[in-house]
Design a protein around this motif. Structure first.
Motif, PDB file in Angstrom:
ATOM      1  N   GLU A  56      21.785  74.036  23.587  1.00 33.27           N
ATOM      2  CA  GLU A  56      20.667  75.102  23.419  1.00 33.27           C
ATOM      3  C   GLU A  56      21.048  76.344  22.347  1.00 33.27           C
ATOM      4  O   GLU A  56      21.853  77.040  22.439  1.00 33.27           O
ATOM      5  CB  GLU A  56      20.597  76.012  24.810  1.00 33.27           C
ATOM      6  N   LYS A  75      21.651  72.161  35.945  1.00 37.34           N
ATOM      7  CA  LYS A  75      20.520  71.909  35.012  1.00 37.34           C
ATOM      8  C   LYS A  75      19.719  70.758  35.553  1.00 37.34           C
ATOM      9  O   LYS A  75      18.359  70.631  34.947  1.00 37.34           O
ATOM     10  CB  LYS A  75      20.954  71.478  33.676  1.00 37.34           C
ATOM     11  N   ARG A  76      20.189  70.016  36.588  1.00 34.65           N
ATOM     12  CA  ARG A  76      19.148  69.141  37.072  1.00 34.65           C
ATOM     13  C   ARG A  76      18.404  69.557  38.274  1.00 34.65           C
ATOM     14  O   ARG A  76      17.593  68.889  39.056  1.00 34.65           O
ATOM     15  CB  ARG A  76      19.909  68.043  37.491  1.00 34.65           C
ATOM     16  N   TRP A  90      17.771  77.504  39.365  1.00 34.35           N
ATOM     17  CA  TRP A  90      19.141  77.689  38.853  1.00 34.35           C
ATOM     18  C   TRP A  90      19.964  78.814  39.846  1.00 34.35           C
ATOM     19  O   TRP A  90      21.067  78.529  40.073  1.00 34.35           O
ATOM     20  CB  TRP A  90      19.385  77.775  37.292  1.00 34.35           C
ATOM     21  N   SER A 137      15.139  78.624  31.854  1.00 34.71           N
ATOM     22  CA  SER A 137      15.529  77.815  32.988  1.00 34.71           C
ATOM     23  C   SER A 137      14.182  77.352  33.495  1.00 34.71           C
ATOM     24  O   SER A 137      13.440  77.986  33.258  1.00 34.71           O
ATOM     25  CB  SER A 137      16.530  78.313  33.950  1.00 34.71           C
ATOM     26  N   GLU A 179      25.946  71.071  34.113  1.00 36.45           N
ATOM     27  CA  GLU A 179      25.117  69.962  34.016  1.00 36.45           C
ATOM     28  C   GLU A 179      24.387  69.558  35.427  1.00 36.45           C
ATOM     29  O   GLU A 179      23.079  69.376  35.466  1.00 36.45           O
ATOM     30  CB  GLU A 179      25.881  68.530  33.587  1.00 36.45           C
TER      31      GLU A 179
END
Length: 320
Positions: free
Chosen positions: A216, A138-139, A143, A204, A135
């Motif tokens: 997803e 993903k911010r 990535w 991403s 998590e």
């Protein structure tokens, strides 16, 4: 080429039809309400097929971490086509974030380490398919750079730890080697030849294809589609006379690795065969001596069960 299934009866292919007929009762007694599909392919033919919860042969189910095993096949295709020279190439040759000297171990991480879950990058998976580390990633926008900033726990190749970092990086390596995304390579060189239909994998912000993270679910496949993946591996990379993955790579992929005798290149090694596994009860089981493939699909939930006893107690034991 588009693999089209032939059909046969259990009796004709050396299976106990009465035992297979007990499956509905077995599932009811076990209260396996989330099971959606059970499929058996024997001697290249569909001999048994059951659907529940309004599923049918065209309904697609979340594959979850079966995606990892599919990525392994894509790596074999990259090697066969010369997009990647060797599994022992450093991942930094394809991912610049791992050339920057953030950690001295980074230059030692190879593609083989990603395939065997032995990169050495620290991982804490959380509980019930909720991972705070993912998590947090993903911010961010990049990535791969984020993973490159994660601490190293072990020297690459020294220990096996099942984790999402390694497959995300593998997808990035495949995409960069191909010059597009790993999904595009999969669609062109694996799914289209096998006649498999899939939604487009998520990407991403930095353009890496992925599918296994919570929420997803673009990688849904039917039970018959999963059987095609199994059939390809069972037949050493050939389907209907067409070579899709080299036999050499298939054999390497299914060889136990040094740090986990139950794991190859993102494929599980069984006592009498090989398997893919996905969270919540997704299974492809390949039994070479019986020339058989079994598929199980179920709806995953945060506290999902596994349903391996369907394969072990009913499907496998039904071989006469």
């Amino acid at each position: 080429m588009n693999l089209e299934w032939q059909y046969s009866t259990p009796q004709a292919e050396g299976m106990d039809a009465e035992m297979l007929g007990d499956l509905d009762y077995f599932i009811k007694q076990k209260r396996y309400r989330l099971v959606n599909s059970v499929l058996v392919v024997k001697n290249g033919k569909i001999v048994f097929e059951r659907y529940y919860n309004k599923y049918n042969e065209n309904t697609r189910n979340h594959i979850k971490s079966i995606w990892k095993s599919i990525l392994s096949l894509l790596m074999g295709i990259c090697l066969d086509k010369g997009m990647i020279r060797s599994l022992d190439e450093p991942i930094g040759d394809y991912l610049p974030a791992f050339q920057r000297g953030v950690h001295p171990y980074h230059k030692a991480i190879t593609i083989r380490h990603l395939l065997t879950m032995s990169s050495g990058i620290f991982w804490n998976g959380g509980v019930h398919y909720h991972c705070p580390m993912v998590e947090q990633m993903k911010r961010t926008r990049d990535w791969v750079a984020h993973v490159a900033d994660v601490a190293m726990k072990d020297y690459p190749g020294s220990s096996y730890v099942y984790k999402e970092w390694d497959v995300l990086l593998l997808s990035a390596v495949i995409g960069n080697a191909f010059g597009n995304t790993s999904y595009e390579l999969c669609e062109e060189f694996l799914y289209m030849p096998l006649g498999i239909s899939s939604g487009r994998w998520a990407e991403s912000p930095c353009g890496v294809s992925y599918t296994v993270m919570k929420g997803e679910e673009h990688s849904n496949l039917s039970a018959r589609d999963l059987a095609k993946i199994g059939f390809l591996v069972l037949n050493n990379g050939i389907v209907d006379g067409q070579r899709i993955v080299s036999e050499h790579y298939i054999k390497e992929m299914l060889r136990p690795n040094d740090n986990n005798s139950s794991y190859g290149y993102l494929w599980w090694i069984l006592e009498n065969g090989y398997a893919c596994r996905g969270f919540g009860g997704q299974e492809i089981n390949i039994l070479p001596k019986q020339n058989m493939i079994t598929v199980i699909q179920a709806t995953p939930t945060p506290s999902s069960k596994t349903y391996g006893d369907i394969h072990k107690e009913i499907l496998e034991k039904s071989v006469v």
